[in-house]
Scaffold this motif. Structure first.
Motif, mmCIF file in Angstrom:
data_model
loop_
_atom_site.group_PDB
_atom_site.id
_atom_site.type_symbol
_atom_site.label_atom_id
_atom_site.label_comp_id
_atom_site.label_asym_id
_atom_site.label_seq_id
_atom_site.Cartn_x
_atom_site.Cartn_y
_atom_site.Cartn_z
ATOM 1 N N GLU A 4 0.705 -1.250 -0.057
ATOM 2 C CA GLU A 4 0.019 -0.039 0.163
ATOM 3 C C GLU A 4 0.776 1.223 -0.184
ATOM 4 O OE1 GLU A 4 -3.228 0.244 3.019
ATOM 5 O OE2 GLU A 4 -3.786 -1.990 2.584
ATOM 6 N N GLY A 5 2.045 1.024 0.529
ATOM 7 C CA GLY A 5 2.939 2.331 0.647
ATOM 8 C C GLY A 5 3.599 3.009 -0.653
ATOM 9 N N LEU A 6 3.628 1.962 -1.516
ATOM 10 C CA LEU A 6 4.017 2.235 -2.750
ATOM 11 C C LEU A 6 2.745 2.832 -3.662
ATOM 12 C CD1 LEU A 6 6.072 -0.570 -4.443
ATOM 13 C CD2 LEU A 6 6.649 1.449 -4.322
ATOM 14 N N VAL A 7 1.516 2.497 -3.614
ATOM 15 C CA VAL A 7 0.465 3.046 -4.268
ATOM 16 C C VAL A 7 0.214 4.643 -3.600
ATOM 17 C CG1 VAL A 7 -2.041 3.023 -4.526
ATOM 18 C CG2 VAL A 7 -0.546 0.737 -4.606
ATOM 19 N N GLU A 8 0.615 4.784 -2.168
ATOM 20 C CA GLU A 8 0.214 5.970 -1.701
ATOM 21 C C GLU A 8 1.424 6.838 -2.171
ATOM 22 O OE1 GLU A 8 -1.176 8.997 0.395
ATOM 23 O OE2 GLU A 8 -2.193 6.902 0.296
ATOM 24 N N ASP A 9 2.778 6.501 -2.284
ATOM 25 C CA ASP A 9 3.640 7.253 -2.670
ATOM 26 C C ASP A 9 3.338 7.961 -4.042
ATOM 27 O OD1 ASP A 9 5.238 7.046 -0.657
ATOM 28 O OD2 ASP A 9 6.746 5.718 -1.448
ATOM 29 N N VAL A 10 2.697 6.750 -4.946
ATOM 30 C CA VAL A 10 2.261 7.430 -6.364
ATOM 31 C C VAL A 10 1.247 8.575 -6.084
ATOM 32 C CG1 VAL A 10 1.273 6.715 -8.638
ATOM 33 C CG2 VAL A 10 2.778 5.214 -7.556
ATOM 34 N N LEU A 11 0.345 8.259 -5.318
ATOM 35 C CA LEU A 11 -1.087 9.159 -5.259
ATOM 36 C C LEU A 11 -0.462 10.746 -4.721
ATOM 37 C CD1 LEU A 11 -3.763 7.167 -3.640
ATOM 38 C CD2 LEU A 11 -3.142 7.693 -5.946
ATOM 39 N N ALA A 12 0.717 10.672 -4.141
ATOM 40 C CA ALA A 12 1.473 11.750 -3.361
ATOM 41 C C ALA A 12 1.802 12.737 -4.430
ATOM 42 C CB ALA A 12 2.476 11.356 -2.403
ATOM 43 N N GLY A 13 2.252 12.045 -5.657
ATOM 44 C CA GLY A 13 2.683 12.752 -6.664
ATOM 45 C C GLY A 13 1.339 13.640 -7.499
ATOM 46 N N ARG A 58 11.683 23.712 -5.565
ATOM 47 C CA ARG A 58 12.540 24.417 -5.304
ATOM 48 C C ARG A 58 13.892 24.055 -5.642
ATOM 49 N NH1 ARG A 58 15.995 25.901 -0.922
ATOM 50 N NH2 ARG A 58 15.250 23.996 0.006
ATOM 51 N N SER A 59 14.316 22.888 -5.179
ATOM 52 C CA SER A 59 15.600 22.295 -5.357
ATOM 53 C C SER A 59 15.797 21.140 -6.497
ATOM 54 C CB SER A 59 16.189 22.168 -4.072
ATOM 55 O OG SER A 59 15.396 20.871 -3.548
ATOM 56 N N GLU A 60 17.094 20.776 -6.781
ATOM 57 C CA GLU A 60 17.209 19.645 -7.371
ATOM 58 C C GLU A 60 16.481 18.451 -6.721
ATOM 59 O OE1 GLU A 60 20.936 17.214 -8.353
ATOM 60 O OE2 GLU A 60 21.022 18.905 -9.475
ATOM 61 N N ALA A 61 16.925 18.476 -5.452
ATOM 62 C CA ALA A 61 16.087 17.322 -4.588
ATOM 63 C C ALA A 61 14.714 17.226 -4.631
ATOM 64 C CB ALA A 61 16.670 17.131 -3.090
ATOM 65 N N ASP A 62 14.149 18.499 -4.645
ATOM 66 C CA ASP A 62 12.708 18.349 -4.940
ATOM 67 C C ASP A 62 12.178 17.923 -6.186
ATOM 68 O OD1 ASP A 62 12.136 19.708 -2.262
ATOM 69 O OD2 ASP A 62 12.349 21.715 -2.952
ATOM 70 N N MET A 63 12.967 18.290 -7.192
ATOM 71 C CA MET A 63 12.527 17.854 -8.611
ATOM 72 C C MET A 63 12.613 16.377 -8.412
ATOM 73 S SD MET A 63 14.127 18.545 -12.223
ATOM 74 C CE MET A 63 15.835 18.102 -11.636
ATOM 75 N N LEU A 64 13.624 15.680 -8.055
ATOM 76 C CA LEU A 64 13.615 14.400 -7.874
ATOM 77 C C LEU A 64 12.755 13.713 -7.048
ATOM 78 C CD1 LEU A 64 17.771 14.206 -8.099
ATOM 79 C CD2 LEU A 64 16.332 13.653 -9.962
ATOM 80 N N ARG A 65 12.300 14.367 -6.162
ATOM 81 C CA ARG A 65 11.554 13.817 -5.268
ATOM 82 C C ARG A 65 9.996 13.522 -5.852
ATOM 83 N NH1 ARG A 65 7.792 17.180 -0.637
ATOM 84 N NH2 ARG A 65 6.474 15.455 -0.332
ATOM 85 N N TYR A 66 9.558 14.717 -6.895
ATOM 86 C CA TYR A 66 8.638 14.562 -7.598
ATOM 87 C C TYR A 66 8.702 13.539 -8.789
ATOM 88 C CZ TYR A 66 4.692 15.959 -10.916
ATOM 89 O OH TYR A 66 3.774 15.748 -11.834
ATOM 90 N N CYS A 67 9.921 13.356 -9.212
ATOM 91 C CA CYS A 67 10.064 12.270 -10.209
ATOM 92 C C CYS A 67 9.810 10.720 -9.623
ATOM 93 C CB CYS A 67 11.663 12.178 -10.875
ATOM 94 S SG CYS A 67 11.852 13.546 -11.937
ATOM 95 N N TYR A 68 10.236 10.521 -8.284
ATOM 96 C CA TYR A 68 9.959 9.419 -7.405
ATOM 97 C C TYR A 68 8.793 9.127 -7.396
ATOM 98 C CZ TYR A 68 9.125 6.457 -3.634
ATOM 99 O OH TYR A 68 8.961 5.459 -2.591
ATOM 100 N N HIS A 69 7.770 10.068 -7.029
ATOM 101 C CA HIS A 69 6.377 10.109 -6.699
ATOM 102 C C HIS A 69 5.714 9.493 -8.197
ATOM 103 C CE1 HIS A 69 5.831 11.171 -2.804
ATOM 104 N NE2 HIS A 69 6.483 12.078 -2.901
ATOM 105 N N VAL A 70 5.993 10.302 -9.060
ATOM 106 C CA VAL A 70 5.099 10.118 -10.241
ATOM 107 C C VAL A 70 5.656 8.950 -11.235
ATOM 108 C CG1 VAL A 70 4.237 12.371 -10.293
ATOM 109 C CG2 VAL A 70 6.303 11.893 -11.719
ATOM 110 N N ALA A 71 7.081 8.342 -11.063
ATOM 111 C CA ALA A 71 7.650 7.393 -11.912
ATOM 112 C C ALA A 71 8.408 6.397 -11.432
ATOM 113 C CB ALA A 71 8.136 8.350 -13.060
ATOM 114 N N GLY A 72 9.232 6.914 -10.281
ATOM 115 C CA GLY A 72 10.048 5.957 -9.714
ATOM 116 C C GLY A 72 9.501 5.062 -8.979
ATOM 117 N N ALA A 73 8.333 5.093 -8.089
ATOM 118 C CA ALA A 73 7.365 4.529 -7.344
ATOM 119 C C ALA A 73 6.791 3.556 -8.145
ATOM 120 C CB ALA A 73 6.555 4.957 -6.556
ATOM 121 N N VAL A 74 6.327 3.924 -9.393
ATOM 122 C CA VAL A 74 5.727 3.040 -10.674
ATOM 123 C C VAL A 74 6.997 2.019 -11.105
ATOM 124 C CG1 VAL A 74 4.618 3.025 -12.712
ATOM 125 C CG2 VAL A 74 4.145 4.810 -11.202
#
Length: 329
Positions: free
Chosen positions: A111-120, A131-147
């Motif tokens: 369920e945590g993986l699905v929740e991570d996708v929804l967070a995107g 704001r930062s490069e880490a923020d951009m990569l965090r977004y990439c994690y949510h919408v694609a990395g977790a997938v």
């Protein structure tokens, strides 16, 4: 295959054919069971995207009458409600979300993986910007990395094999970085920008003016910087791909080559990258599939393992969990 499952698989097959020719082409290389499960996962992801953006398979939907458009938070609530019903094993009446429920009966997706996708989607619904490069990569994690992690589980990677799952996440991040550089103009038209504010400030590009013609020369180095990041994550992903069975490895490398070409073409075109939307032709896709077949047949050279890109999946997940998106009431 039960009739219900068969119907969900067929609806999912039609969804991936309509929504992504690149992923549809790569999915044909899997064995039948894996291929069907990939379609089921894709259908859910596509449906979430479409609800969030009021689109039809990534394209503008028919005109919505004035006054009937849902607010972003209401669209997010719809996504979350249907997903939670599917995760609970309930019928949603919507094939794409029922596809997730069917997939979860077959594959141990936490369920945590699905929740991570929804967070995107939640980040987009709140008008969030990196704001930062880490923020951009965090977004990439949510919408694609977790997938990407979910895809690895679909392909049979053990849920306890954290290292291989990390590499799978890296491929998703590489894909999303390619999307970001390709879609700068499209995102700006929708009031979004996924390049970090710190990067834009360093280039003296004011907020909201990233697509102004006189800022194109300053934008090009930022895009090249994102493309360089994509190459690092792509190289890491290929280490994980080497551990997969041949057909899975072939499919993953095909997708990586096809998507990697998007970032390469955007970088090569420089300030002309957004004159037209960068696409990969059918003949180019076939060439990349052939190239991936040759690569998949070669034994991996593990002694040539590239440095691991940072931040890692676990660091990005920790960042996401330490800065949670507030759920709508």
């Amino acid at each position: 295959m039960t009739s219900d499952r068969a119907a969900l698989v067929e609806a999912s097959r039609k969804s991936i054919r309509k929504g992504s020719k690149s992923f549809a082409a790569a999915s044909r290389l899997f064995d039948r069971t894996t291929r069907e499960r990939v379609w089921l996962l894709y259908a859910w992801c596509r449906a979430c995207d479409d609800i969030a953006d009021e689109q039809d398979h990534g394209r503008a939907a028919r005109a919505v009458p004035l006054g009937t458009r849902l607010a972003p938070q209401d669209r997010l609530a719809t996504i979350r409600t249907l997903t939670e019903l599917a995760m609970a094993g309930e019928s949603t009446g919507t094939p794409a979300f029922d596809a997730l429920g069917q997939l979860r009966r077959e594959v141990p997706i936490a369920e945590g993986l699905v929740e991570d996708v929804l967070a995107g989607f939640a980040l987009d619904a709140t008008g969030w910007r990196p704001r930062s490069e880490a923020d951009m990569l965090r977004y990439c994690y949510h919408v694609a990395g977790a997938v990407g992690v979910m895809m690895a589980l679909v392909m049979g990677v053990d849920a306890d094999d954290a290292d291989t799952l990390d590499h799978a996440c890296d491929l998703g991040i590489a894909f999303q970085l390619a999307n970001i550089v390709r879609d700068v103009w499209e995102d700006d038209a929708n009031g979004r920008c996924y390049l970090p504010e710190e990067w834009l400030a360093e280039a003296d590009i004011p907020p909201g003016e990233v697509t102004k013609p006189h800022y194109r020369p300053a934008l090009v180095p930022l895009v090249a910087r994102a493309c360089a990041l994509a190459r690092e994550y792509d190289a890491s992903a290929r280490i994980g791909a080497a551990r997969l069975a041949f057909r899975q490895r072939w499919a993953v490398l095909s997708a990586a080559d096809i998507y990697g070409d998007i970032a390469r073409e955007v970088e090569k075109l420089g300030s002309h990258a957004w004159d037209h939307r960068v696409r990969t032709s059918r003949m180019q896709k076939l060439a990349f599939v052939w190239q991936a077949w040759r690569e998949a047949r070669r034994p991996p050279h593990l002694s040539e393992t590239p440095p691991r890109p940072m931040p890692s999946r676990r660091e990005l997940a920790e960042l996401a969990h330490s800065h949670p998106v507030i759920r709508p009431s």
